[in-house]
Design an enzyme around this catalytic site. Structure first.
Site, short mmCIF file in Angstrom:
data_model
loop_
_atom_site.label_atom_id
_atom_site.label_comp_id
_atom_site.label_asym_id
_atom_site.label_seq_id
_atom_site.Cartn_x
_atom_site.Cartn_y
_atom_site.Cartn_z
N ASP A 45 44.73 21.87 2.95
CA ASP A 45 45.11 22.50 4.21
C ASP A 45 43.86 23.12 4.83
O ASP A 45 42.94 23.55 4.11
CB ASP A 45 46.16 23.59 3.97
CG ASP A 45 46.93 23.94 5.23
OD1 ASP A 45 48.09 23.53 5.36
OD2 ASP A 45 46.35 24.62 6.12
N ASP A 67 39.84 20.17 6.65
CA ASP A 67 40.03 19.96 8.08
C ASP A 67 40.08 18.46 8.30
O ASP A 67 39.05 17.78 8.19
CB ASP A 67 38.88 20.60 8.85
CG ASP A 67 38.98 20.39 10.36
OD1 ASP A 67 39.89 19.67 10.82
OD2 ASP A 67 38.12 20.93 11.09
N VAL A 68 41.25 17.92 8.61
CA VAL A 68 41.39 16.47 8.69
C VAL A 68 40.67 15.87 9.89
O VAL A 68 40.50 14.65 9.96
CB VAL A 68 42.88 16.04 8.72
CG1 VAL A 68 43.58 16.44 7.44
CG2 VAL A 68 43.60 16.58 9.95
N TYR A 175 50.74 15.66 23.09
CA TYR A 175 51.46 15.61 21.81
C TYR A 175 52.23 14.30 21.67
O TYR A 175 52.18 13.63 20.63
CB TYR A 175 52.41 16.80 21.70
CG TYR A 175 53.13 16.90 20.37
CD1 TYR A 175 52.50 17.49 19.29
CD2 TYR A 175 54.42 16.40 20.21
CE1 TYR A 175 53.14 17.59 18.06
CE2 TYR A 175 55.06 16.49 18.99
CZ TYR A 175 54.42 17.09 17.92
OH TYR A 175 55.06 17.16 16.71
N LYS A 179 51.45 11.39 18.82
CA LYS A 179 52.44 11.00 17.82
C LYS A 179 52.86 9.54 17.99
O LYS A 179 53.10 8.84 16.99
CB LYS A 179 53.65 11.92 17.89
CG LYS A 179 53.36 13.34 17.41
CD LYS A 179 52.89 13.36 15.96
CE LYS A 179 52.78 14.76 15.40
NZ LYS A 179 52.40 14.77 13.96
N THR A 210 59.71 25.24 11.08
CA THR A 210 58.38 25.43 10.51
C THR A 210 57.68 26.59 11.21
O THR A 210 58.22 27.19 12.14
CB THR A 210 57.53 24.16 10.68
OG1 THR A 210 57.34 23.93 12.09
CG2 THR A 210 58.22 22.96 10.06
#
Length: 267
Positions: A45, A67-68, A175, A179, A210
């Site tokens: 994470d 950090d992806v 967004y 996605k 979440t």
């Protein structure tokens, strides 16, 4: 989630990595994998202390900061897993972000009784942030996973898209685009990866309780409330879908995008 490993095929003895594991769906996935017998659960994470907090409750858990959006970091984490364990069997990529600022713009428009105006106001950095984390990050993780799994000729990868990519949300272009890109990217990679014994599938959640949802303005949350469908999903309910896709019980699923939106719509 129950502890019955047989329900999802079980993960006994497997080495698994979960991104976004410091909270929400990622944390629920990590707990589910540990409960189902995983030999090692690597919780990654961007918030390292959050991942460490979740890992402390898992006998097989170990936390790493990741950090992806940084391809080098992603590669180093995957390489370290291989050095330590010799293989990587399952990757669940749950890391992602939304845009609280745009959500507030949408809420303000609803409260004012006017159409939302987002696209003309959206700056490049807001666009790139959502794309970097949600789409670029998914590419970095998929690439690293295939590099790690191909030599063993087996593995399962689960990515996270969104129901919003099907029922495009008004005023949320970055967004939705990110996605939708995750869905197409994952399906293309899935068709390539299966030749090497690696399955790639995607979960497309609807509204879920979440940390991100907790910061959604109340008027927008009310807009998702509908007595004809199920309420917001719990992280554990969405995690169960990911665990199924990662398990041997889903052996014939390749390139699937599973809607988990409580009946709000079907694709």
């Amino acid at each position: 989630m129950g502890d019955e490993g047989a329900e999802h095929g079980g993960f006994t003895g497997r080495v698994v990595l979960v991104t976004g594991a410091g909270s929400g769906i990622g944390a629920a996935v990590a707990r589910g994998l540990a409960a189902r017998g995983a030999e090692a659960v690597v919780l990654a994470d961007v918030d390292g202390p959050a991942a460490e907090s979740v890992a402390k409750g898992l006998g097989a858990g170990r936390a790493v900061t990741l950090d992806v959006t940084d391809a080098g970091q992603v590669d180093r984490v995957f390489d370290e897993v291989l050095r330590r364990h010799g293989r990587l069997d399952v990757v669940v990529h749950a890391a992602g972000v939304d845009d609280p600022t745009v959500k507030q713009w949408l809420a303000d428009a609803v409260l004012a009784g006017r159409p939302p105006e987002v696209t003309a106001r959206l700056d490049d950095e807001a666009w790139r942030r959502v794309m970097r984390v949600n789409l670029d990050g998914t590419f970095h993780v998929l690439r690293a996973a295939l590099r790690a799994m191909r030599p063993n000729g087996s593995g399962a990868v689960v990515t996270f898209g969104s129901s919003a990519a099907f029922d495009a949300l008004t005023g949320y272009p970055h967004y939705v685009a990110a996605k939708a890109g995750v869905h197409a990217l994952s399906q293309s990679v899935a068709k390539e990866a299966i030749a090497f014994g690696v399955r790639v599938n995607t979960v497309a959640p609807g509204p879920t309780e979440t940390g991100m949802a907790a910061h959604t303005p109340a008027v927008l949350r009310e807009g998702f409330a509908d007595p004809r469908v199920r309420p917001y999903a719990t992280p554990e309910e969405i995690a169960d879908v990911a665990l199924f896709l990662a398990s041997d019980a889903a052996a014939n699923l390749v390139g699937a995008v599973l809607l988990a939106n409580g009946g709000r719509f079907t694709a």
